[in-house]
Design a protein around this motif. Structure first.
Motif, PDB file in Angstrom:
ATOM      1  N   GLY A  73       0.798  -1.226   0.000  1.00  0.00           N
ATOM      2  CA  GLY A  73       0.000   0.000   0.000  1.00  0.00           C
ATOM      3  C   GLY A  73       0.832   1.279   0.000  1.00  0.00           C
ATOM      4  N   ALA A  74       2.116   1.207   0.276  1.00  0.00           N
ATOM      5  CA  ALA A  74       3.009   2.385   0.333  1.00  0.00           C
ATOM      6  C   ALA A  74       2.446   3.457   1.266  1.00  0.00           C
ATOM      7  N   SER A  75       1.849   4.520   0.740  1.00  0.00           N
ATOM      8  CA  SER A  75       1.331   5.596   1.609  1.00  0.00           C
ATOM      9  C   SER A  75       0.315   5.048   2.612  1.00  0.00           C
ATOM     10  N   ARG A 112      -1.376   2.220  -9.102  1.00  0.00           N
ATOM     11  CA  ARG A 112      -2.776   1.922  -9.429  1.00  0.00           C
ATOM     12  C   ARG A 112      -3.049   0.417  -9.286  1.00  0.00           C
ATOM     13  N   ASP A 113      -4.320   0.072  -9.136  1.00  0.00           N
ATOM     14  CA  ASP A 113      -4.749  -1.319  -9.004  1.00  0.00           C
ATOM     15  C   ASP A 113      -4.063  -1.990  -7.811  1.00  0.00           C
ATOM     16  N   CYS A 114      -3.942  -1.229  -6.717  1.00  0.00           N
ATOM     17  CA  CYS A 114      -3.207  -1.714  -5.538  1.00  0.00           C
ATOM     18  C   CYS A 114      -4.118  -2.591  -4.669  1.00  0.00           C
ATOM     19  N   GLY A 115      -3.660  -3.813  -4.406  1.00  0.00           N
ATOM     20  CA  GLY A 115      -4.438  -4.746  -3.599  1.00  0.00           C
ATOM     21  C   GLY A 115      -4.667  -4.248  -2.181  1.00  0.00           C
ATOM     22  N   LYS A 118      -7.512  -1.943  -2.084  1.00  0.00           N
ATOM     23  CA  LYS A 118      -8.776  -2.687  -2.197  1.00  0.00           C
ATOM     24  C   LYS A 118      -9.177  -3.271  -0.854  1.00  0.00           C
ATOM     25  N   VAL A 119      -8.195  -3.798  -0.112  1.00  0.00           N
ATOM     26  CA  VAL A 119      -8.468  -4.364   1.216  1.00  0.00           C
ATOM     27  C   VAL A 119      -8.962  -3.262   2.159  1.00  0.00           C
ATOM     28  N   ALA A 120      -8.298  -2.128   2.130  1.00  0.00           N
ATOM     29  CA  ALA A 120      -8.618  -1.057   3.079  1.00  0.00           C
ATOM     30  C   ALA A 120      -9.964  -0.411   2.790  1.00  0.00           C
TER      31      ALA A 120
END
Ligand SMILES: [Zn+2]
Length: 172
Positions: A73-75, A112-115, A118-120
């Motif tokens: 997720g980085a940031s 983009r399209d970061c899993g 999506k979880v968060a």
């Protein structure tokens, strides 16, 4: 650093014993004379963009001049209540990077399209580009404010990478 040099350094480490090996772990294998580097680069762990992320930092002129931190997720890893252990890891590693290498800047590279996003947030944004950009910008803004509070001496810059490896700077 070339891979040959790294392998050589690692083989030397193998002969150095456990205690010396541990000491080496705390020492960059190659650093500037002063041990001062420009930045810590924060990326997601996503396997699809590992090489692109390295090229991105190379493109900023930071080859071997940034500490690397990869958290899903980085940031988002830094500030989301969904990932408390990642939050702790981010702030711990930032403090270590600052203490060891006197970084002046944190450069955050989301994608983009970061899993993890999506979880968060329970939603995929890949089909809604502007909405996806806005979501990242919102999280980045939260992180920027927290950085300004906890490390006012550090600059911060934020980028969002597409799956083709191109990155855009996000103004927050
Ligand atoms: Zn991701």
């Amino acid at each position: 650093m070339c891979s040959t040099h790294r392998e050589h350094a690692l083989s030397r480490r193998a002969f150095a014993g456990l205690a010396a090996g541990a000491a080496l772990m705390l020492t960059p294998l190659r650093s500037t004379a002063s041990g001062v580097i420009e930045a810590m680069g924060v990326t997601c762990i996503d396997y699809r963009l590992v090489d692109d992320a390295m090229r991105f930092f190379d493109g900023l002129g930071l080859t071997n001049e940034y500490d690397e931190l990869a958290l899903a997720g980085a940031s988002l890893a830094a500030v989301s209540p969904k990932f408390p252990k990642a939050n702790a890891a981010f702030w711990d590693q930032l403090a270590i990077s600052k203490n060891l290498h006197h970084i002046k800047k944190v450069i955050v590279l989301d994608h983009r399209d970061c899993g993890a996003y999506k979880v968060a947030f329970g939603k995929a944004f890949a089909a809604a580009r502007d909405e996806e950009t806005a979501q990242h910008a919102k999280v980045m803004k939260t992180l920027k404010a927290k950085l300004a509070k906890q490390h006012p001496d550090l600059e911060a810059a934020f980028y969002l990478m597409a799956l083709d490896g191109t990155a855009e700077k996000i103004a927050v």
